[in-house]
Design an enzyme around this catalytic site. Structure first.
Site, PDB file in Angstrom:
ATOM      1  N   HIS A 138      -1.130  -9.219  -0.538  1.00  0.00           N
ATOM      2  CA  HIS A 138      -0.312  -9.228   0.687  1.00  0.00           C
ATOM      3  C   HIS A 138      -0.895 -10.149   1.773  1.00  0.00           C
ATOM      4  CE1 HIS A 138      -2.928  -6.290   2.650  1.00  0.00           C
ATOM      5  NE2 HIS A 138      -2.498  -5.267   1.974  1.00  0.00           N
ATOM      6  N   HIS A 194      -0.304   7.947  -1.089  1.00  0.00           N
ATOM      7  CA  HIS A 194       0.427   7.143  -0.096  1.00  0.00           C
ATOM      8  C   HIS A 194       1.353   6.197  -0.822  1.00  0.00           C
ATOM      9  CE1 HIS A 194      -2.249   3.635  -0.478  1.00  0.00           C
ATOM     10  NE2 HIS A 194      -1.715   3.024   0.567  1.00  0.00           N
ATOM     11  N   GLU A 254       2.277   3.027  -0.543  1.00  0.00           N
ATOM     12  CA  GLU A 254       2.250   1.565  -0.538  1.00  0.00           C
ATOM     13  C   GLU A 254       2.559   1.034  -1.947  1.00  0.00           C
ATOM     14  OE1 GLU A 254      -1.080  -0.181   1.449  1.00  0.00           O
ATOM     15  OE2 GLU A 254      -0.119  -2.152   1.485  1.00  0.00           O
ATOM     16  N   ASP A 296       1.406  -1.058  -4.004  1.00  0.00           N
ATOM     17  CA  ASP A 296       0.410  -1.205  -5.071  1.00  0.00           C
ATOM     18  C   ASP A 296       0.093   0.112  -5.768  1.00  0.00           C
ATOM     19  OD1 ASP A 296      -0.661  -0.635  -2.534  1.00  0.00           O
ATOM     20  OD2 ASP A 296      -2.637  -1.406  -3.031  1.00  0.00           O
ATOM     21  N   HIS A 327      -4.335   4.565   5.694  1.00  0.00           N
ATOM     22  CA  HIS A 327      -3.954   3.544   6.641  1.00  0.00           C
ATOM     23  C   HIS A 327      -2.436   3.412   6.784  1.00  0.00           C
ATOM     24  CE1 HIS A 327      -2.728   0.150   3.839  1.00  0.00           C
ATOM     25  NE2 HIS A 327      -3.024   1.149   3.037  1.00  0.00           N
ATOM     26  N   ASP A 358      -6.633   4.663  -0.417  1.00  0.00           N
ATOM     27  CA  ASP A 358      -7.299   3.381  -0.148  1.00  0.00           C
ATOM     28  C   ASP A 358      -8.653   3.534   0.560  1.00  0.00           C
ATOM     29  OD1 ASP A 358      -5.456   1.665  -1.302  1.00  0.00           O
ATOM     30  OD2 ASP A 358      -4.237   1.537   0.499  1.00  0.00           O
ATOM     31  N   TYR A 388     -13.199  -4.633   3.232  1.00  0.00           N
ATOM     32  CA  TYR A 388     -12.006  -3.781   3.226  1.00  0.00           C
ATOM     33  C   TYR A 388     -11.818  -3.108   4.584  1.00  0.00           C
ATOM     34  CZ  TYR A 388      -8.211  -1.078   1.423  1.00  0.00           C
ATOM     35  OH  TYR A 388      -6.955  -0.573   1.230  1.00  0.00           O
ATOM     36  N   HIS A 424      -8.905   1.675  -5.100  1.00  0.00           N
ATOM     37  CA  HIS A 424      -9.310   0.316  -5.466  1.00  0.00           C
ATOM     38  C   HIS A 424     -10.822   0.275  -5.705  1.00  0.00           C
ATOM     39  CE1 HIS A 424      -5.464  -1.424  -4.214  1.00  0.00           C
ATOM     40  NE2 HIS A 424      -5.557  -0.724  -3.098  1.00  0.00           N
TER      41      HIS A 424
HETATM   42 FE   LIG Z   1      -2.578   0.979   0.934  1.00  0.00          FE
HETATM   43 FE   LIG Z   2      -3.987   0.036  -1.922  1.00  0.00          FE
END
Ligand SMILES: [Fe+2]
Ligand SMILES: [Fe+2]
Ligand SMILES: Cc1cc2nc3c(=O)[nH]c(=O)nc-3n(C[C@H](O)[C@H](O)[C@H](O)COP(=O)(O)O)c2cc1C
Length: 404
Positions: A24, A78, A80, A82, A145, A164, A196, A229
């Site tokens: 992103h 979450h 998102e 990914d 986040h 994350d 990160y 991650h």
């Molecule tokens: Fe995320």
């Molecule tokens: Fe992520």
């Protein structure tokens, strides 16, 4: 990669994205992983999915442990892209599974998929589900986040599935912190945590402190942190918690980053004696040319250092675009506890240095004023002035640093 047992009957079933370099818009020179986890208990439970183009990998990894049709619960920490965009693929295989998600997560997920065909249960902080021998507890972490973010704690195993948070963009064959420290290095791992945090979590320091305090108040013992991650923290989960607390509390090195760009190398010629002046005061200094450096790396280096000098030539009365772009990133990240100044070469009216200070002030950062501007190419006398400017800036950084 095959499924990897991370604790008895708990498996990593994610995917390694060795090739991604643009995540992103955030450069990921080390690639990344999409981690999700399968818990084999009376009710087989999957925590998170992976990015859509890696669906085959997670399905294969799950199938190596159990028939995916037997999955009873899917937890979405979450929403998102990914981590949820292969949810439909999983649900095709386990259509009767129940999805556990926060209220906000459900609202957002509705924008991705037709939820009417699935069993959905919303959960909030303190809710638990018993899946057999295990109890899973949910803790919402709004804005960490994403608005819908939550973490899942496996009580008996003392594992925190942290989405994350505490993750790193690292693709590796190693799955655990200790393995990576042997195959690569402790420094690389720490650097990736800072990267990160700086690029994604910098604005949320206060919330991070509050959440970690909440975890401590609840007395949740943490034996392992399994993020979405990078490496899983099994050797020393306390280390990454402390790194987060330190960063949220404003920890930085007593050092300076010079972050600049240049058209005809005059601003660059100023950076050299400025850096020498900083060194002469005994501070470490790193010099980063924006168009030669991934933005995410420049942001990370900015964040590591207590002080930053921004260098920009004037182009059409204002900041050079790459510098303006960098400052736009920094403005959004709302850094605290940093001191900053500016320098640059101009030809006639100038404007870049003034605009840089306007941005610094709009961010409420501590500034060292005035900056230094040189017409066209710096002369030897100008270089001497740049050296002194660097020295003075370094002294101010050291003074400011004493407050931490
Ligand atoms: Fe995320
Ligand atoms: Fe992520
Ligand atoms: C396309 C272009 C536009 C410029 N616009 C301005 C300007 O509006 N005001 C100004 O003071 N200098 C302007 N300059 C002059 C540069 O600021 C000057 O050449 C400076 O020394 C370049 O620094 P650098 O070598 O670090 O790129 C412009 C230069 C170029 C090439």
């Amino acid at each position: 990669m095959k499924a990897v047992e991370i604790k008895k009957d708990i498996y990593w079933v994610g995917a390694v994205d060795w090739a991604v370099r643009d995540f992103h818009g955030y450069e990921t020179p080390r690639g990344t992983t999409y981690n999700n986890y399968l818990i084999m208990d009376d009710e087989i439970t999957l925590i998170d999915t992976v990015k859509y183009d890696f669906a085959e990998y997670t399905i294969k990894n799950i199938s190596g442990v159990v028939d995916p049709a037997r999955i009873k619960n899917v937890i979405i920490n979450h929403i998102e892209n990914d981590h949820v965009t292969s949810l439909d693929r999983i649900m095709d295989l386990a259509p009767n599974a129940t999805i556990y998600i926060s209220e906000k997560g459900k609202k957002g997920l509705d924008r991705f998929f037709d939820l009417s065909r699935w069993n959905m249960k919303t959960v909030k902080t303190g809710d638990t589900i018993t899946i057999g021998k295990r109890t899973l507890e949910f803790l919402e972490t709004p804005m960490l986040h994403w608005p819908d973010s939550m973490v899942t704690y496996a009580r008996e195993d003392k594992v925190l599935f942290s989405q994350d948070a505490f993750g790193q963009h690292i693709a590796s064959a190693a799955r655990f912190d200790d393995e990576f420290e042997i195959s690569e290095s402790v420094a690389k791992l720490e650097d990736s945590v800072i990267d990160y945090y700086a690029n994604i979590l910098m604005p949320f320091g206060q919330m991070i402190k509050n959440k970690i305090a909440e975890i401590q108040t609840k007395g949740l013992e943490i034996d392992m942190i399994a993020p979405d991650h990078g490496l899983i923290w099994r050797k020393d989960p306390g280390k990454v918690l402390n790194m987060y607390l330190d960063m949220a509390n404003g920890k930085a090195r007593e050092s300076v980053a010079i972050i600049y760009d240049t058209m005809w190398q005059s601003t660059e010629k100023m950076a050299v004696p400025i850096a020498e002046g900083i060194r002469a005061e005994g501070l470490d200094c790193r010099v980063i040319k924006l168009r030669a450096t991934p933005t995410s790396v420049a942001i990370k280096e900015f964040w590591k250092c207590r002080g930053t000098l921004i260098g920009s030539p004037t182009l059409n009365n204002i900041l050079y675009p790459s510098v303006a772009e960098f400052l736009t990133h920094i403005r959004g990240l709302r850094p605290k506890n940093r001191i900053i100044g500016a320098f640059g070469s101009f030809g006639w009216g100038g404007g870049a240095v003034k605009e840089a200070y306007d941005v610094f002030k709009s961010m409420g950062l501590q500034t060292v004023e005035p900056g230094i501007q040189i017409a066209y190419r710096p002369s030897p006398t100008d270089e001497e002035a740049c050296f002194e400017f660097g020295r003075n800036f370094a002294r101010q950084v050291s003074e400011y640093h004493k407050g931490f």
